[in-house]
Design an enzyme around this catalytic site. Sequence first.
Site, PDB file in Angstrom:
ATOM      1  N   GLU A 123       2.041  -9.648  -4.881  1.00 59.70           N
ATOM      2  CA  GLU A 123       3.155  -9.088  -4.117  1.00 59.70           C
ATOM      3  C   GLU A 123       4.324 -10.073  -4.052  1.00 59.70           C
ATOM      4  OE1 GLU A 123       2.215  -5.557  -1.676  1.00 59.70           O
ATOM      5  OE2 GLU A 123       1.150  -7.085  -0.510  1.00 59.70           O
ATOM      6  N   GLU A 143      -6.090  -4.542  -2.746  1.00 61.85           N
ATOM      7  CA  GLU A 143      -6.153  -4.042  -1.378  1.00 61.85           C
ATOM      8  C   GLU A 143      -6.982  -2.774  -1.231  1.00 61.85           C
ATOM      9  OE1 GLU A 143      -2.775  -6.879  -1.408  1.00 61.85           O
ATOM     10  OE2 GLU A 143      -3.583  -5.386  -2.791  1.00 61.85           O
TER      11      GLU A 143
END
Length: 269
Positions: A123, A143
């Site tokens: 990210e 995730e």
Amino acid sequence: MEERGGTEHLTVRREGATLVLTLNRPAAKNALSLPMLVGLHDGWIEADEDDSVRSVVLTGAGGAFCAGMDLKALAGRGMDGEQYRDRMKADPDLHWKAMLRHYRPRKPVIAAVEGACVAGGTEILQGTDIRVAGRSATFGLFEVKRGLFPIGGSTVRLQRQIPRTHALEMLLTGRPYSAEEAQGIGLIGHVVPDGTALDKALAVAEQINACGPLAVEAVKASVYETAEMTETEGLAAELKRGWPVFDSEDAKEGARAFAEKRDPVYRRA
């Protein structure tokens, strides 16, 4: 390199006109902690406020880039991070700025990746401008495998940086990607021998540093500013960014240096 401070989990060094930020928690594969996030935030601000800095390189210590969130450390439990709680309370957005979700440095940011660059690491990567990786580096957004949401910006940014089919596969499978595969889908630009990503990133930074800083910063700003505009809107916005650069003393110096067959001396004027 010249040491510039930082925190216990984020070192800051100068190499010429490049500010090098190093995620420095190798025992945890540089998983995010409060000291790391505060150090990153302050590093981005330092780079933007210091006109002698022309570029930034972000890397990790100990053969890893970043393994993502460390929930215990981010909660400030134990010794790691206690003293930084006040910073987080004063600016509840600090962690998003640190991860380049809510902050875009005006200086070019080059990622030098070795080893794991997963979850929160991938990210943060999406907030950088140019990306170099060692051959054994791994990427991925894990995730969903943990029942979590990649809330660092990936559901928005990734599809704008790589083809949507690849973005969705990365987001929905939670599987790891090799450096070669990440390069193939356009997530990174260079794959280099292991242990040389920082050297390559610094070499790219040197090429940027040799260019006119007003031009470099205006070009970066224009690319991001016009990304979601129509072509007509973008071209109009580009002129607003570009003409002041043409009118600068640096532009005149660039032309003189070319004519005189010498290196230009830019003064941000």
